[in-house]
Design a protein around this motif. Structure first.
Motif, PDB file in Angstrom:
ATOM      1  N   GLU A  67       6.106   1.852  -5.721  1.00  0.00           N
ATOM      2  CA  GLU A  67       5.797   1.686  -4.306  1.00  0.00           C
ATOM      3  C   GLU A  67       4.867   0.506  -4.056  1.00  0.00           C
ATOM      4  OE1 GLU A  67       4.492   5.140  -2.147  1.00  0.00           O
ATOM      5  OE2 GLU A  67       5.602   6.440  -3.523  1.00  0.00           O
ATOM      6  N   SER A  68       5.132  -0.168  -2.966  1.00  0.00           N
ATOM      7  CA  SER A  68       4.296  -1.266  -2.515  1.00  0.00           C
ATOM      8  C   SER A  68       4.590  -1.489  -1.043  1.00  0.00           C
ATOM      9  CB  SER A  68       4.597  -2.540  -3.307  1.00  0.00           C
ATOM     10  OG  SER A  68       3.687  -3.557  -2.966  1.00  0.00           O
ATOM     11  N   SER A  69       3.878  -2.400  -0.443  1.00  0.00           N
ATOM     12  CA  SER A  69       4.157  -2.734   0.952  1.00  0.00           C
ATOM     13  C   SER A  69       3.648  -4.134   1.252  1.00  0.00           C
ATOM     14  CB  SER A  69       3.501  -1.723   1.894  1.00  0.00           C
ATOM     15  OG  SER A  69       2.097  -1.723   1.738  1.00  0.00           O
ATOM     16  N   TRP A  70       4.178  -4.663   2.332  1.00  0.00           N
ATOM     17  CA  TRP A  70       3.703  -5.923   2.892  1.00  0.00           C
ATOM     18  C   TRP A  70       3.252  -5.626   4.317  1.00  0.00           C
ATOM     19  CZ3 TRP A  70       3.028 -10.457   0.437  1.00  0.00           C
ATOM     20  CH2 TRP A  70       3.712 -10.685  -0.762  1.00  0.00           C
ATOM     21  N   MET A  71       2.071  -6.030   4.664  1.00  0.00           N
ATOM     22  CA  MET A  71       1.570  -5.893   6.026  1.00  0.00           C
ATOM     23  C   MET A  71       1.625  -7.270   6.675  1.00  0.00           C
ATOM     24  SD  MET A  71      -1.608  -3.330   5.317  1.00  0.00           S
ATOM     25  CE  MET A  71      -2.132  -4.202   3.843  1.00  0.00           C
ATOM     26  N   VAL A  72       2.166  -7.334   7.879  1.00  0.00           N
ATOM     27  CA  VAL A  72       2.270  -8.605   8.588  1.00  0.00           C
ATOM     28  C   VAL A  72       1.743  -8.441  10.004  1.00  0.00           C
ATOM     29  CG1 VAL A  72       4.248  -9.399   7.227  1.00  0.00           C
ATOM     30  CG2 VAL A  72       4.644  -8.201   9.349  1.00  0.00           C
ATOM     31  N   ASP A  73       1.248  -9.535  10.552  1.00  0.00           N
ATOM     32  CA  ASP A  73       0.800  -9.534  11.936  1.00  0.00           C
ATOM     33  C   ASP A  73       2.016  -9.512  12.845  1.00  0.00           C
ATOM     34  OD1 ASP A  73      -1.786  -9.754  11.010  1.00  0.00           O
ATOM     35  OD2 ASP A  73      -1.916 -11.918  11.333  1.00  0.00           O
ATOM     36  N   GLY A  74       1.914  -8.841  13.942  1.00  0.00           N
ATOM     37  CA  GLY A  74       2.962  -8.909  14.950  1.00  0.00           C
ATOM     38  C   GLY A  74       3.951  -7.766  14.932  1.00  0.00           C
ATOM     39  N   GLU A  75       4.932  -7.889  15.814  1.00  0.00           N
ATOM     40  CA  GLU A  75       5.959  -6.878  16.026  1.00  0.00           C
ATOM     41  C   GLU A  75       6.966  -6.853  14.884  1.00  0.00           C
ATOM     42  OE1 GLU A  75       7.714  -7.739  19.817  1.00  0.00           O
ATOM     43  OE2 GLU A  75       5.915  -7.135  20.910  1.00  0.00           O
ATOM     44  N   ASN A  81       1.542 -14.121   8.432  1.00  0.00           N
ATOM     45  CA  ASN A  81       0.435 -13.732   7.560  1.00  0.00           C
ATOM     46  C   ASN A  81       0.739 -12.513   6.687  1.00  0.00           C
ATOM     47  OD1 ASN A  81      -1.176 -15.764   8.807  1.00  0.00           O
ATOM     48  ND2 ASN A  81      -1.541 -14.367  10.498  1.00  0.00           N
ATOM     49  N   PRO A  82       1.784 -12.553   5.846  1.00  0.00           N
ATOM     50  CA  PRO A  82       2.086 -11.383   5.014  1.00  0.00           C
ATOM     51  C   PRO A  82       0.996 -11.137   3.977  1.00  0.00           C
ATOM     52  CG  PRO A  82       3.466 -13.238   4.385  1.00  0.00           C
ATOM     53  CD  PRO A  82       2.687 -13.664   5.595  1.00  0.00           C
ATOM     54  N   VAL A  83       0.545  -9.892   3.885  1.00  0.00           N
ATOM     55  CA  VAL A  83      -0.466  -9.499   2.911  1.00  0.00           C
ATOM     56  C   VAL A  83       0.096  -8.338   2.106  1.00  0.00           C
ATOM     57  CG1 VAL A  83      -2.797  -8.572   2.592  1.00  0.00           C
ATOM     58  CG2 VAL A  83      -2.353 -10.210   4.433  1.00  0.00           C
ATOM     59  N   GLU A  84       0.136  -8.505   0.801  1.00  0.00           N
ATOM     60  CA  GLU A  84       0.701  -7.489  -0.080  1.00  0.00           C
ATOM     61  C   GLU A  84      -0.331  -6.396  -0.337  1.00  0.00           C
ATOM     62  OE1 GLU A  84       2.646  -7.304  -4.532  1.00  0.00           O
ATOM     63  OE2 GLU A  84       1.569  -9.081  -3.896  1.00  0.00           O
ATOM     64  N   SER A  85       0.128  -5.175  -0.384  1.00  0.00           N
ATOM     65  CA  SER A  85      -0.748  -4.072  -0.778  1.00  0.00           C
ATOM     66  C   SER A  85       0.078  -3.114  -1.608  1.00  0.00           C
ATOM     67  CB  SER A  85      -1.318  -3.355   0.438  1.00  0.00           C
ATOM     68  OG  SER A  85      -0.317  -2.632   1.101  1.00  0.00           O
ATOM     69  N   GLY A  86      -0.582  -2.305  -2.363  1.00  0.00           N
ATOM     70  CA  GLY A  86       0.151  -1.343  -3.166  1.00  0.00           C
ATOM     71  C   GLY A  86      -0.797  -0.400  -3.855  1.00  0.00           C
ATOM     72  N   THR A  87      -0.263   0.685  -4.333  1.00  0.00           N
ATOM     73  CA  THR A  87      -1.049   1.658  -5.068  1.00  0.00           C
ATOM     74  C   THR A  87      -1.318   1.098  -6.459  1.00  0.00           C
ATOM     75  OG1 THR A  87       0.046   3.404  -3.857  1.00  0.00           O
ATOM     76  CG2 THR A  87      -1.076   4.043  -5.880  1.00  0.00           C
ATOM     77  N   ILE A  88      -2.560   1.102  -6.870  1.00  0.00           N
ATOM     78  CA  ILE A  88      -2.904   0.624  -8.206  1.00  0.00           C
ATOM     79  C   ILE A  88      -2.909   1.828  -9.142  1.00  0.00           C
ATOM     80  CG2 ILE A  88      -4.611  -0.571  -9.622  1.00  0.00           C
ATOM     81  CD1 ILE A  88      -3.312  -2.270  -7.343  1.00  0.00           C
ATOM     82  N   ASN A  89      -1.933   1.854 -10.050  1.00  0.00           N
ATOM     83  CA  ASN A  89      -1.821   2.962 -10.988  1.00  0.00           C
ATOM     84  C   ASN A  89      -2.812   2.842 -12.134  1.00  0.00           C
ATOM     85  OD1 ASN A  89       0.288   3.981  -9.491  1.00  0.00           O
ATOM     86  ND2 ASN A  89       1.823   2.851 -10.626  1.00  0.00           N
ATOM     87  N   ASP A  90      -3.058   1.624 -12.591  1.00  0.00           N
ATOM     88  CA  ASP A  90      -3.903   1.393 -13.764  1.00  0.00           C
ATOM     89  C   ASP A  90      -4.627   0.064 -13.557  1.00  0.00           C
ATOM     90  OD1 ASP A  90      -4.924   0.640 -16.260  1.00  0.00           O
ATOM     91  OD2 ASP A  90      -3.110   1.171 -17.359  1.00  0.00           O
TER      92      ASP A  90
END
Length: 134
Positions: A67-75, A81-90
């Motif tokens: 699992e991961s995601s990209w957060m972006v500004d706007g609709e 401005n894509p910003v990557e986020s994700g669960t850090i397992n280790d």
């Protein structure tokens, strides 16, 4: 009266189709951005996106099952401005460059990021979602 309802319904369907087209373009760009940043990507599966007008749009996905995601500004459909986020397992694996700290994913940060605009997705199985998380 039926004509007004039918016109409104057609306009609503057209608007939903246009949003879906923009979301598809955004998901494709974010897939290319992921491949540009990481090697070993075999599959990307998008899940329903989340949108809040004050927080922007979050595109959730699984890369090689992680699992991961990209957060972006706007609709929805925006790629500002894509910003990557994700669960850090280790933490150690994350520090070593493994995607979301998961060595089992086989996805590792590239030494030099590629240009996302020139990346192709020919060798990656991509499943687009286009749906909003309700």
């Amino acid at each position: 009266m039926v004509v007004c309802v039918n016109v409104w319904h057609n306009a609503r369907e057209r608007e939903q189709s246009q949003v879906a087209d923009r979301v598809r373009d955004a998901e494709e760009y974010l897939a290319r951005l992921t491949v540009a940043k990481y090697s070993g990507v075999k599959s990307i599966e998008f899940e329903p996106y989340w949108y809040h007008r004050w927080a922007g749009t979050t595109y959730r996905m699984r890369v090689n099952g992680v699992e991961s995601s990209w957060m972006v500004d706007g609709e929805p459909g925006s790629i500002e401005n894509p910003v990557e986020s994700g669960t850090i397992n280790d933490d150690v694996a994350f520090d070593e460059g493994w995607f979301a700290g998961d060595r089992g994913s086989g996805v590792r940060k590239r030494d030099a990021k590629l240009d996302a605009d020139s990346v192709t997705l020919n060798d990656v199985e991509v499943k687009y979602c286009l749906q909003k998380d309700e």
